[in-house]
Motif scaffolding. Structure first.
Motif, PDB file in Angstrom:
ATOM      1  N   VAL A 261      43.131  18.186  70.836  1.00 20.06           N
ATOM      2  CA  VAL A 261      42.442  19.333  71.420  1.00 20.06           C
ATOM      3  C   VAL A 261      43.275  19.903  72.563  1.00 20.06           C
ATOM      4  N   GLY A 262      43.423  21.225  72.582  1.00 22.51           N
ATOM      5  CA  GLY A 262      44.165  21.901  73.636  1.00 22.51           C
ATOM      6  C   GLY A 262      45.628  22.122  73.319  1.00 22.51           C
ATOM      7  N   ALA A 263      46.166  21.423  72.322  1.00 23.33           N
ATOM      8  CA  ALA A 263      47.573  21.580  71.958  1.00 23.33           C
ATOM      9  C   ALA A 263      47.737  22.752  70.986  1.00 23.33           C
ATOM     10  N   THR A 264      48.980  23.261  70.898  1.00 23.00           N
ATOM     11  CA  THR A 264      49.293  24.398  70.031  1.00 23.00           C
ATOM     12  C   THR A 264      50.042  23.908  68.799  1.00 23.00           C
ATOM     13  N   TYR A 265      49.673  24.445  67.634  1.00 25.36           N
ATOM     14  CA  TYR A 265      50.244  23.998  66.364  1.00 25.36           C
ATOM     15  C   TYR A 265      50.613  25.190  65.491  1.00 25.36           C
ATOM     16  N   VAL A 289      44.117  24.235  69.355  1.00 27.52           N
ATOM     17  CA  VAL A 289      42.984  23.505  68.786  1.00 27.52           C
ATOM     18  C   VAL A 289      41.841  23.434  69.794  1.00 27.52           C
ATOM     19  N   ALA A 290      40.653  23.784  69.331  1.00 24.08           N
ATOM     20  CA  ALA A 290      39.449  23.721  70.164  1.00 24.08           C
ATOM     21  C   ALA A 290      38.667  22.448  69.866  1.00 24.08           C
ATOM     22  N   GLU A 291      37.775  22.106  70.779  1.00 25.43           N
ATOM     23  CA  GLU A 291      36.895  20.956  70.568  1.00 25.43           C
ATOM     24  C   GLU A 291      36.152  21.103  69.237  1.00 25.43           C
ATOM     25  N   PRO A 292      35.894  19.997  68.543  1.00 24.93           N
ATOM     26  CA  PRO A 292      35.068  20.091  67.333  1.00 24.93           C
ATOM     27  C   PRO A 292      33.733  20.759  67.647  1.00 24.93           C
ATOM     28  N   ASP A 293      33.213  21.510  66.703  1.00 22.09           N
ATOM     29  CA  ASP A 293      31.935  22.183  66.945  1.00 22.09           C
ATOM     30  C   ASP A 293      30.747  21.236  66.789  1.00 22.09           C
ATOM     31  N   THR A 294      31.043  19.945  66.645  1.00 26.24           N
ATOM     32  CA  THR A 294      29.985  18.938  66.515  1.00 26.24           C
ATOM     33  C   THR A 294      29.680  18.236  67.837  1.00 26.24           C
TER      34      THR A 294
END
Length: 640
Positions: A261-265, A289-294
């Protein structure tokens, strides 16, 4: 016995930077290495100063070029690799960034003092450079970096960047000029909004090529700056890559465990035809990447309900039990990470149905968790996952649950093996079982109890049975004789009669059937006294635990009561007062009858405390006092 994949990469960089001073006739500027494990040879470069220009010495014909690249199949594989290196590394994005990163190691582009300035002052402006010792037609002061229009180090960096452009053009015109490779595919994202770690789904265009489709491959790589200043991640370093997908399907979901989470890919796809030719990699989709929506659902409904941190069989049989407390929501644990003490990341598509359990253990799914199942009785349909790395500390630990390896903390669970934490769970075969409905209070020792049976209840709700029988009084005189021998009194709390033919006392949790009770029938409130307790004398003398259990099946025991023995003054007994309740020391033992001792006028009836730090220190919130029901008058609490 040549490592071909390594050679293709080596040869690609030879062409990219024009490392041509390696001709076989010269026999220099490369090394061979023989890997003793794989028994394969590889080629490694040496002396790279004559590079990054087309006017350097040599023809680039090192010994393996004529022996490998003249073979059609090898040449095709080599061009596939060179094409990939140009797509992912040797281009104006990644190669320029790499040049800039390495240049920044020795040069400060903000014009602060740095090693390149010191180096130039030392050598380019050395006084000897204008002395009689120097041939002024060949050397002099201030002649560094003459190739650059700016006559400085940054100008030389720009020359290297420009060479990436011209050399790439040459490579594509002279080596990567195969017109039969498949068309370059394109990709798009499935979905919208934030790039949730658990929903990284992409789709690609249809295959187009001269020859039939053979396979496609997806990849994801981290790019951009890392946590270290001036340290970058490069796309050539794959984070995850699919296998060759031979049945065409245009969608893929990136495994959540491959991202942070927070890294760029960047995500790309390429396609292969039936001749073995790979296309160029598609243009990338770049995202953070964002936090999972769960996260909200997991915080609300996911609970750890059982901890086996010190199994007598050894660390290999530790486990954590997770529970989905929702009545209608399926919890997706994909990518959920456990750290501190043990480490584990749940794989893609790990779910817990509503009001169901999941067991995380140290055993491997490769053998069907056979070792774990040989020790524990697991209900059919229970999901088992593992193995985790590390161990649950026997002395206590903090278990941290996060949404992903680098994601938000969902919750922490603290446990310990020192009082007031349940002692029966520390190496005796019993587990810690959550005993409160409000999970916000799960870090209190009083929120946990020992499991009702040895081995716990992994995968099912632990029976919260009230004890049918309890220790009610223990008499152990310091000086023993025939007239004053030790005894243990047992009391029936069951609403109906019970038989004692399968009830035992023991000081060993691994041998609960040590001392059987006399065979009798007890009604509610009745007592039975055990006098022949010689096998328990060492436990009484050494202040060890006593266990009162009943046998419910083959090697299955239920613990009704346990107590840690303590020194008792001569002539006194350790007794529950009133019967079946809290423990007191009585000056007058009451063998086989109701205990008659001091009855306090006021009881502590309830204590509410809250954990305030990780050192198990507590902040007392309130204490509730209750007047004894045997006292009718008002009680003044002055001096209490």
């Amino acid at each position: 016995n040549l490592n071909l994949s390594s050679y293709y990469s080596y040869r690609s960089i030879v062409e990219a930077i024009h490392h041509y001073d390696i001709d076989e006739s010269a026999g220099k500027n490369y090394f061979y290495f023989h890997d003793p494990i794989t028994s394969l040879w590889s080629v490694h470069p040496w002396d790279l100063d004559l590079t990054w220009a087309d006017t350097m010495y040599g023809g680039g014909n090192e010994p393996f070029k004529s022996r490998v690249l003249t073979k059609t199949s090898f040449a095709l594989e080599y061009r596939n690799r060179l094409r990939e290196i140009c797509d992912l590394l040797f281009n104006t994005n990644q190669a320029w960034l790499l040049i800039q990163e390495y240049a920044s190691i020795i040069h400060d582009f903000s014009n602060n003092p740095c090693i390149t300035g010191a180096d130039r002052a030392m050598w380019d402006y050395n006084p000897i450079m204008i002395s009689s010792y120097v041939n002024k037609t060949k050397a002099g002061q201030g002649l560094f970096y003459q190739k650059a229009s700016t006559k400085d180090f940054p100008g030389m960096v720009e020359i290297m960047k420009a060479y990436v452009v011209s050399r790439s053009r040459w490579i594509h015109s002279n080596i990567l000029n195969d017109l039969e490779i498949p068309a370059k595919p394109s990709i798009s994202r499935v979905g919208s909004g934030a790039y949730y770690a658990n929903k990284l789904i992409f789709q690609c265009s249809q295959y187009q090529g001269t020859h039939p489709f053979a396979a496609l491959k997806w990849r994801i790589a981290r790019v951009g700056p890392g946590s270290i200043t001036n340290k970058f991640f490069y796309e050539i370093q794959t984070k995850w890559e699919s296998s060759d997908i031979t049945e065409f399907t245009n969608q893929i979901q990136i495994p959540i465990e491959s991202v942070e989470v927070g890294a760029t890919y960047r995500v790309r796809v390429k396609m292969k035809d039936s001749t073995g030719r790979w296309s160029h990699w598609s243009e990338p989709i770049e995202f953070s990447v964002a936090e999972p929506d769960t996260v909200l659902q997991l915080r609300q409904w996911l609970k750890i309900t059982e901890i086996m941190y010190h199994p007598p069989q050894g660390d290999a049989f530790e486990f954590l039990e997770f529970y989905n407390s929702s009545s209608n929501i399926i919890l997706d644990l994909s990518g959920v990470n456990i750290s501190s003490g043990i480490q584990f990341t749940f794989p893609q598509n790990t779910i817990i149905p509503p009001e169901s359990f999941l067991i995380l253990c140290k055993d491997s799914p490769e053998n069907g968790f056979a070792s774990f199942k040989s020790v524990y009785q697991i209900p059919d349909g229970t999901t088992l996952v593992g193995p985790f790395v590390g161990k649950l500390a026997n002395e206590g630990d903090t278990i941290t649950i996060k949404s992903s390896p680098n994601g938000a903390i969902l919750f922490n669970i603290v446990y310990n093996d020192t009082p007031p934490w349940p002692q029966l769970a520390d190496g005796t075969g019993f587990s810690l079982v959550l005993d409160v409905k409000d999970f916000n209070h799960a870090n209190h020792p009083f929120a946990w109890r020992p499991s009702s049976r040895i081995g716990g209840s992994p995968g099912s709700k632990d029976p919260d049975d009230k004890p049918a029988i309890v220790f009610n009084e223990i008499y152990f005189p310091a000086t023993q004789n025939t007239d004053d021998s030790p005894w243990i009194e047992i009391m029936c709390l069951n609403s109906g009669p019970i038989n004692t033919d399968n009830v035992f006392i023991s000081d060993d949790p691994t041998n609960l059937a040590k001392l059987p009770l006399p065979d009798c029938k007890l009604d509610h409130g009745e007592f039975v006294v055990v006098t022949n307790i010689g096998v328990l004398i060492p436990a009484l003398e050494n202040n060890k635990n006593l266990y009162l259990s009943s046998k419910e099946g083959q090697d299955v025991f239920k613990i009704h009561d346990h107590i840690k023995c303590q020194p008792i003054p001569q002539g006194y007994s350790l007794a529950r007062n009133p019967d079946g309740t809290g423990w007191y020391i009585l000056s007058t033992p009451t063998m086989g009858s109701k205990n008659k001792g001091f009855s306090p006028p006021v009881f502590i009836n309830e204590v509410n405390c809250e954990l305030v730090n990780s050192n198990n220190e507590y902040s007392l919130q309130f204490i509730e006092l209750k007047k004894s029901e045997t006292i009718s008058n008002l009680i003044t609490l002055t001096n209490f």
